[in-house]
Structures are given as C-alpha cells and as structure tokens.
Design an enzyme around this catalytic site. Sequence first.
Site: not given
Length: 676
Positions: A48-49, A165
Amino acid sequence: MICCLNPDCQNPLNPNGKKICQTCSTPLVSLLRNRFRVIRVLSDEGGFGRTYLSEDTDKLNEHCVIKQLAPKFQGTWSQKKAMELFAEEAKRLQELGENPQIPTLLAYFEQDGCLYLVQQFINGQNLLKELQQRKGYSAKEVQAILLDLLPILKFIHDRGVIHRDIKPENIIRRKNDGRLNLIDFGSSKQFTNIQNKVGTSIGSHGYSPIEQIRDGKAYPASDLFGLGATCFHLLTGISPFQLWMENGYAWVGNWRQYLRIPLTTELEIVLEKLLKKDIQERYQSADEVIKDLTYKQPLALPPAGQLTRKIPPTQAPDLPIKYTLLKSVVLVSAFILLFGFSETWYQQSRRIYASLAARLNQHNHRPDGEEALGQPPKTALRNIVLSHAIKGHENSVSSVAISPNGQIIASSGDRTIKLWNLATAKQISSLNGHSQQVNIVVISPDGKTLVSGSDDNTIKIWNLATGQQIRTLIGHSDSVHALAISPDGRTLVSGSDDNTIKIWNLATGRQIRTLVGHTFWVRSVAISQDGATLASGGFDKTIKLWNMGNGNPIRTLMGNTQTVTAVAISPDGNTLASASRDRTIKLWNLATGEEILTLVGHSNTVTSVAFSPDGTILASGSRDRTIKLWNLAKGEEILKLAGRSNTITSVTFSPDGKTLVSSSEDNTIKIWQLSQ
C-alpha cells in the site's frame, strides 16, 4: 542519492542526477511538491506504500517523515478503506499535533496518483528496539513510562480519539529529552459514548482487547488495555502476540507467571486492572490509572516554592508542632505499626518525618500574627526585567552560552549556531557545519573558542571572532549533548548518548581518554573551578564524580528517582546542583557527596540549572515553562519568571551577574536584566 517512490522497487536508492530508477525504470522525483527530498525507506506498508525519511528544503533540510499511500488495486474495497484511514490519520495529526508528544502534521497532498502525508520526525528509538538492547525494565521504570504516556492518552481521549494500536513499536523515546512520543495514528478513530454497530477489526493481536479484535469496537479502556500489554512486554521481554497465538488467540489467564522481577503492590494492582478481559472491569479513563499510580506513594512532592531539608535520622527536631502536622506524624506512626517495622518502612518513615520537620522549620508569619506553613517566600532579593526577546532560529533553541567579556551570546538550534550581540540583541553571524541538530554550545574561558556538539555525533571547534571552523572531533558513536571546558581552557569534556564521556586536548583536538560508567545516555557535565573534579549526570538517574587528572571515578551520587538532566558546580567549588525529571533540584556537598537539601517548586521536569557568579543565586529552567531564581543561603524561591509558551532548555548568567539569558523550545532566546 535519489530515492525511487515506487513501493515495489527492490533497490530504490539511485545516484544523484539520474532521471530513471536503475532498478525498476520508474521516473525519479527529486522533490515532492517542490519541497520534500526523500532520503531513504524507513518501512514498507505491504504493497500500500512506504514510509520514508525525508528532508524539508523549506526548513533548512530538517528531517521529516513521509507516509505514502499507493494501493495496487484501484477501485477495490481495500483501496477505499485504506484511503479513508489515511485521510483520517492526517486529520488526527492536524487536531492532535499541538501536543508536544505527538508528531505534528506538516503537509497532506496527492501527487502522481499517490497520497502523501508529511509529519514531524521524532529523533529517537521505539520501545521495542530499546527493549531488545537492554533486555528488560525495572518496576520503577515501567511506572515512569506509564506516567509519561497516560497524559498523552488522556489528551487524545478528551478530544474523542482512540488510538487503537498502542504497542512498543508506536512509542518513541525522544533523544533530546527522553520523553515518550506516541506515533502512528493510522488506526485511530473518533468515538462516541455509545457504539451499536459492529466495526472493522483493527489493531495488533496481543495488544488489542477482545472488544476491538472481535467486534471492531474501541473505547478509551481499549487503549488502556494496549498500554497494559505494552508494560507486560517491557517487564517480561515476552511478546503479547506470541502468547496470544499460543493461548488459542486469547489473552493469557495468569500474566504474573511470566514476570522476571517482583512488582510493587501498586503497580501490580494497576496492571491487573489494565489487563482485564472484561471491559467493564477495566480502567475506564487515564485519570483513574494516574490516580492509582500516584496517590498511594509514601512521599508526595511539597507545594511550589517549598524546601525539603535532609535531617539525619538521629536528630529529633525540637520544634513547636502544630496540630495538623502532629496528626500527620501520628498517622505515619500508625501506618508503620500496621505494616511492620521493616528496614524499608523505617527509612520511609524517617524521610516523611524529616520532610514534615523541614516544613515546620520554614514557616512564615502573617501580618495578623497567624502562622502560614508552606507558603512561597516573600523575599524580594532582586528585581528582574525582560530586556530582549530574540527569535532567530527556525525551531527549538537547545542551549545558550555567554562569552567571558559579556558581549556575545552563542545559541544552538536546528543545524546552526548563531552569535548575537548581548547589548543590542542583534545577530552577528550564523555558523553552519553540522549535518544534524546542534544540541549544545560552550565558550572557552579566554573567549576565543566556541565548541558545539550535535546529533551528527561530532564536536566542532570554531574561532569565535571570525566564525571559522577550526576542526571536527570524531569519536562518539551517538549524539553529543553535553560539553564543558576546564577553567584553564586546556581541556574539553564531552558527554554522549553512547553512554560515555570523552576528555580532549582542546588545542590539538587529540582525545586523551574515555570515561565509562554510566549505563544510559550522558546528558550533562560540569568541571569544578580548580579543574580537579568532573561531575556528570545521565538517564541512568545517577550523578558520577570523576578525577579530572587520571579519569578515575570518585563516587556515584544516587538520590534522584528520574533522569538527571543537568549538573552545575558553584564558583567556590563546594556545591554541586543537579536537576531531574522528578521535578526537583538537589544540592550536594561536592567533597563528601552528601545531599544537602532539595529544592521543590517546579511542576514538571527541571531541564537546566546555573549558579550566579557570586554563588548566592541558583537559576533553574523547566518543562513547566518557567524559570525560578533561588536564594541558596536561605533555600528560598526568590522569583518566578513565566510567559514562555514551551519548555525552557537552558539558563546562564553573564560574568558580571547582571544578566540572565534563557532559551526555549518556543524558538526564542530571552535576555533578562537583574538589579538589586
């Protein structure tokens, strides 16, 4: 080097001047948005990058972090979800970046079909890497970590944000001051008090609670579970993810069996409640945790402006005791009787008793004849006036020094050193040579030489009159944060984040010896006026005294409960002052190492201390954004200087004692004039 921005490129670094990537043939971009130069890859986001370390050319090539979103599958649900989360992360950083322990958003834009988020670079190491290097934490260290992180969680929860997170990888200890920073808000989410819909499961297994993993719901209590799991990891060295897998995708039943060291009763109770499986049994707010961690401590910090004196256990103070303090003594005695007469409780009782006696010893008399205990002293020894406020650095000013003739101020910040006329506050020159932030500057006693230490691990020596660089000293393997020059101007001492102190011949630049003894970063050094004794303070919470002649250790002073941030030695060489993250200033007898007294008044980390030239006044700067002046003969606070918008990083007196100069993380230098 030019870094290729293709997230699938296996070897993205290319030589300067290339237009096409030599590995994947993707066109190279020298500057994103004509501003940001990508240096190297920091992490890969799985297709995704990527996340890159970059330079901001609009800010003197200051480091920043660029997160790239480049999903492979256009038009898919996963791409849409990734773009939503990416936009939300930018929004969160925009909202939360005012907190100094959360990265600031610098830019958010689209270019060549990819989204880019640019944020402040936190120069430091995450707690997972720190754990891997040191192999474990003590109960006190974990409690300090909790007390550093809980206010950040309170800040984001008060603004309706759940991080979702919390884990060691997302907590970075900043190198310049040791404070913890919370990063990676890519999983964060706005919340309301009632959540009926089942959301998307997100977070890290082992660190995220059952309501988040199973139902996709997250509350402040969910982040607190992650904080508890993080503390468990630091205490045991065992990954919660590993245990989560071994226990059938569930949290362990008895986490205590994995402990390597005993915990205090308070910390064990707090961790037990943080790690409750049932959210209703868990802490519901950061405030609740902070309350349980702090209110049970046997000796709280006295009110601002109050002095705690050390009284030998054998010395019984013969003082008229007021009812309220007598009641405190009785309660302490009852407490000891209840829990037993162990050596530990005896020592604690003596400290409490000594503190109460000290409070009695410094009471003031009101005009109406009533006694007032613990009130800030009304002594007006000196008046002080702000004469100039200088704003010349792009970012935080890390330190200031004044030349022996009292005419020049040297300041460090960014990658530059600036010289200022003290009388007019006009800039004289700017010295460039370091490749990373300059942390510290000092000037030699003859006023001819300027020395600087930097995050680039080097020390540079400059001609103060011409601004020309004389030489670079290379020897440290990590950032240099502390420097001192001997009174005769022949010897330079440096302290570094490589845990060592190095002694150099200032004239030749030759390294004389390396002093090893600190177990963590060395952040302050000072040399006595006779040149015989060196004092050093560090993140290992100790002060070490060394023989300057042979480099042998003299003794270690252990009285601070947190990092020692600064040390200074009085002009007469009799007294050592130390500042600490525990919010106190301690004065020590340099010859014997005995603690003389403790000055308490700052409400946050004390970052710097400096003696006046006549040794009668001590100046202190703090993270509470204030400067305090103390009468050392009486142990009284004389004046408090407020008005700064950020941490005070350093304070120093002019040689004639008539001027005080301070620097701050608000990018300014302030010049204060003192008068009788």
